[in-house]
Write a protein that holds these residues in place. Structure first.
Motif, PDB file in Angstrom:
ATOM      1  N   SER A  91      -2.066   4.984  -8.533  1.00  0.00           N
ATOM      2  CA  SER A  91      -3.382   5.364  -9.043  1.00  0.00           C
ATOM      3  C   SER A  91      -3.308   6.688  -9.804  1.00  0.00           C
ATOM      4  O   SER A  91      -3.956   6.850 -10.841  1.00  0.00           O
ATOM      5  CB  SER A  91      -4.415   5.440  -7.915  1.00  0.00           C
ATOM      6  N   GLU A  92      -2.505   7.639  -9.324  1.00  0.00           N
ATOM      7  CA  GLU A  92      -2.333   8.900 -10.054  1.00  0.00           C
ATOM      8  C   GLU A  92      -1.693   8.655 -11.421  1.00  0.00           C
ATOM      9  O   GLU A  92      -2.074   9.269 -12.417  1.00  0.00           O
ATOM     10  CB  GLU A  92      -1.475   9.870  -9.242  1.00  0.00           C
ATOM     11  N   HIS A  93      -0.718   7.752 -11.455  1.00  0.00           N
ATOM     12  CA  HIS A  93      -0.062   7.435 -12.719  1.00  0.00           C
ATOM     13  C   HIS A  93      -1.050   6.778 -13.693  1.00  0.00           C
ATOM     14  O   HIS A  93      -1.047   7.085 -14.893  1.00  0.00           O
ATOM     15  CB  HIS A  93       1.135   6.518 -12.473  1.00  0.00           C
ATOM     16  N   ALA A  94      -1.919   5.915 -13.187  1.00  0.00           N
ATOM     17  CA  ALA A  94      -2.918   5.270 -14.033  1.00  0.00           C
ATOM     18  C   ALA A  94      -3.860   6.306 -14.647  1.00  0.00           C
ATOM     19  O   ALA A  94      -4.177   6.238 -15.842  1.00  0.00           O
ATOM     20  CB  ALA A  94      -3.702   4.238 -13.229  1.00  0.00           C
ATOM     21  N   ILE A  95      -4.283   7.276 -13.852  1.00  0.00           N
ATOM     22  CA  ILE A  95      -5.151   8.344 -14.364  1.00  0.00           C
ATOM     23  C   ILE A  95      -4.412   9.160 -15.422  1.00  0.00           C
ATOM     24  O   ILE A  95      -4.971   9.493 -16.476  1.00  0.00           O
ATOM     25  CB  ILE A  95      -5.639   9.263 -13.221  1.00  0.00           C
ATOM     26  N   ALA A  96      -3.141   9.466 -15.169  1.00  0.00           N
ATOM     27  CA  ALA A  96      -2.346  10.228 -16.144  1.00  0.00           C
ATOM     28  C   ALA A  96      -2.201   9.456 -17.453  1.00  0.00           C
ATOM     29  O   ALA A  96      -2.275  10.050 -18.538  1.00  0.00           O
ATOM     30  CB  ALA A  96      -0.978  10.551 -15.562  1.00  0.00           C
ATOM     31  N   LEU A  97      -2.011   8.140 -17.378  1.00  0.00           N
ATOM     32  CA  LEU A  97      -1.927   7.330 -18.590  1.00  0.00           C
ATOM     33  C   LEU A  97      -3.248   7.330 -19.358  1.00  0.00           C
ATOM     34  O   LEU A  97      -3.263   7.415 -20.593  1.00  0.00           O
ATOM     35  CB  LEU A  97      -1.508   5.897 -18.253  1.00  0.00           C
ATOM     36  N   MET A  98      -4.363   7.270 -18.627  1.00  0.00           N
ATOM     37  CA  MET A  98      -5.670   7.326 -19.287  1.00  0.00           C
ATOM     38  C   MET A  98      -5.856   8.656 -20.007  1.00  0.00           C
ATOM     39  O   MET A  98      -6.337   8.702 -21.147  1.00  0.00           O
ATOM     40  CB  MET A  98      -6.794   7.105 -18.272  1.00  0.00           C
ATOM     41  N   LEU A  99      -5.465   9.733 -19.342  1.00  0.00           N
ATOM     42  CA  LEU A  99      -5.567  11.048 -19.978  1.00  0.00           C
ATOM     43  C   LEU A  99      -4.671  11.163 -21.204  1.00  0.00           C
ATOM     44  O   LEU A  99      -5.041  11.774 -22.210  1.00  0.00           O
ATOM     45  CB  LEU A  99      -5.226  12.151 -18.970  1.00  0.00           C
TER      46      LEU A  99
ATOM     47  N   GLY B 129       0.787  -1.230   0.000  1.00  0.00           N
ATOM     48  CA  GLY B 129       0.000   0.000   0.000  1.00  0.00           C
ATOM     49  C   GLY B 129       0.815   1.274   0.000  1.00  0.00           C
ATOM     50  O   GLY B 129       0.261   2.358  -0.143  1.00  0.00           O
ATOM     51  N   ALA B 130       2.119   1.180   0.132  1.00  0.00           N
ATOM     52  CA  ALA B 130       2.947   2.383   0.208  1.00  0.00           C
ATOM     53  C   ALA B 130       2.890   3.204  -1.070  1.00  0.00           C
ATOM     54  O   ALA B 130       3.026   4.425  -1.030  1.00  0.00           O
ATOM     55  CB  ALA B 130       4.398   2.015   0.524  1.00  0.00           C
ATOM     56  N   ASN B 131       2.687   2.545  -2.200  1.00  0.00           N
ATOM     57  CA  ASN B 131       2.656   3.257  -3.474  1.00  0.00           C
ATOM     58  C   ASN B 131       1.252   3.369  -4.046  1.00  0.00           C
ATOM     59  O   ASN B 131       1.094   3.697  -5.218  1.00  0.00           O
ATOM     60  CB  ASN B 131       3.550   2.535  -4.499  1.00  0.00           C
ATOM     61  N   ALA B 132       0.220   3.141  -3.262  1.00  0.00           N
ATOM     62  CA  ALA B 132      -1.146   3.115  -3.777  1.00  0.00           C
ATOM     63  C   ALA B 132      -1.538   4.436  -4.432  1.00  0.00           C
ATOM     64  O   ALA B 132      -2.086   4.450  -5.537  1.00  0.00           O
ATOM     65  CB  ALA B 132      -2.119   2.766  -2.653  1.00  0.00           C
ATOM     66  N   ILE B 133      -1.258   5.543  -3.798  1.00  0.00           N
ATOM     67  CA  ILE B 133      -1.657   6.840  -4.358  1.00  0.00           C
ATOM     68  C   ILE B 133      -0.847   7.179  -5.608  1.00  0.00           C
ATOM     69  O   ILE B 133      -1.436   7.508  -6.644  1.00  0.00           O
ATOM     70  CB  ILE B 133      -1.581   7.945  -3.290  1.00  0.00           C
ATOM     71  N   PRO B 134       0.497   7.096  -5.579  1.00  0.00           N
ATOM     72  CA  PRO B 134       1.234   7.391  -6.817  1.00  0.00           C
ATOM     73  C   PRO B 134       0.870   6.479  -7.982  1.00  0.00           C
ATOM     74  O   PRO B 134       0.797   6.921  -9.129  1.00  0.00           O
ATOM     75  CB  PRO B 134       2.700   7.198  -6.426  1.00  0.00           C
TER      76      PRO B 134
END
Length: 142
Positions: free
Chosen positions: A124-132, A117-122
């Protein structure tokens, strides 16, 4: 008596870690403030030398994996752990612990903690950036 934390890593971490402002220097500074002793141990040492280097360590953080039998990765080999009576915790920096014999370590009274869980936020943010980037056809702009 303080707690000794052994970082099992490559032999040249200090040299590669950018001097007094690197992660290793900051780790040592924080550990000193908390009353912890830190030691840097070359994970590539032969077993007898590795046991001697880890002697007295209460916690081991394997930053790299020594090669086990037949080239398999083993983050904390049981034959090594059996010779470390002070060892109480193996702290992983990854979420997975499939490269450890958790049951065998538990029988020796050694706990294992992962970093799930240490990297959960980064991530998920990276996944959103890839979608965009797909939506905006970013790769076609190159």
């Amino acid at each position: 008596m303080g707690v000794t934390v052994a970082y099992m890593t490559t032999p040249n971490l200090e040299r590669l870690d950018y001097g007094k402002h690197g992660r290793w220097a900051l780790t040592q500074e924080l550990a000193a403030e908390l009353g912890l002793e830190t030691v840097l141990v070359n994970g590539d040492l032969p077993d007898t030398e590795l046991v001697a280097a880890l002697a007295g360590a209460d916690v081991v953080i394997p930053l790299m994996a020594p090669q086990g039998l037949q080239g398999n990765i083993d983050l904390m080999p049981l034959p090594i752990a059996r010779q470390l009576p002070a060892l109480r915790l193996v702290q992983l920096l990854s979420a997975g612990s499939n490269e450890l014999d958790i049951r065998g370590l538990a029988e020796l009274g050694i706990s294992v903690a992962n970093n799930g869980g240490a990297n959960a936020i980064p991530v998920s943010e990276h996944a959103i950036a890839l979608m965009l980037s797909v939506y905006r056809c970013m790769m076609q702009q190159w």
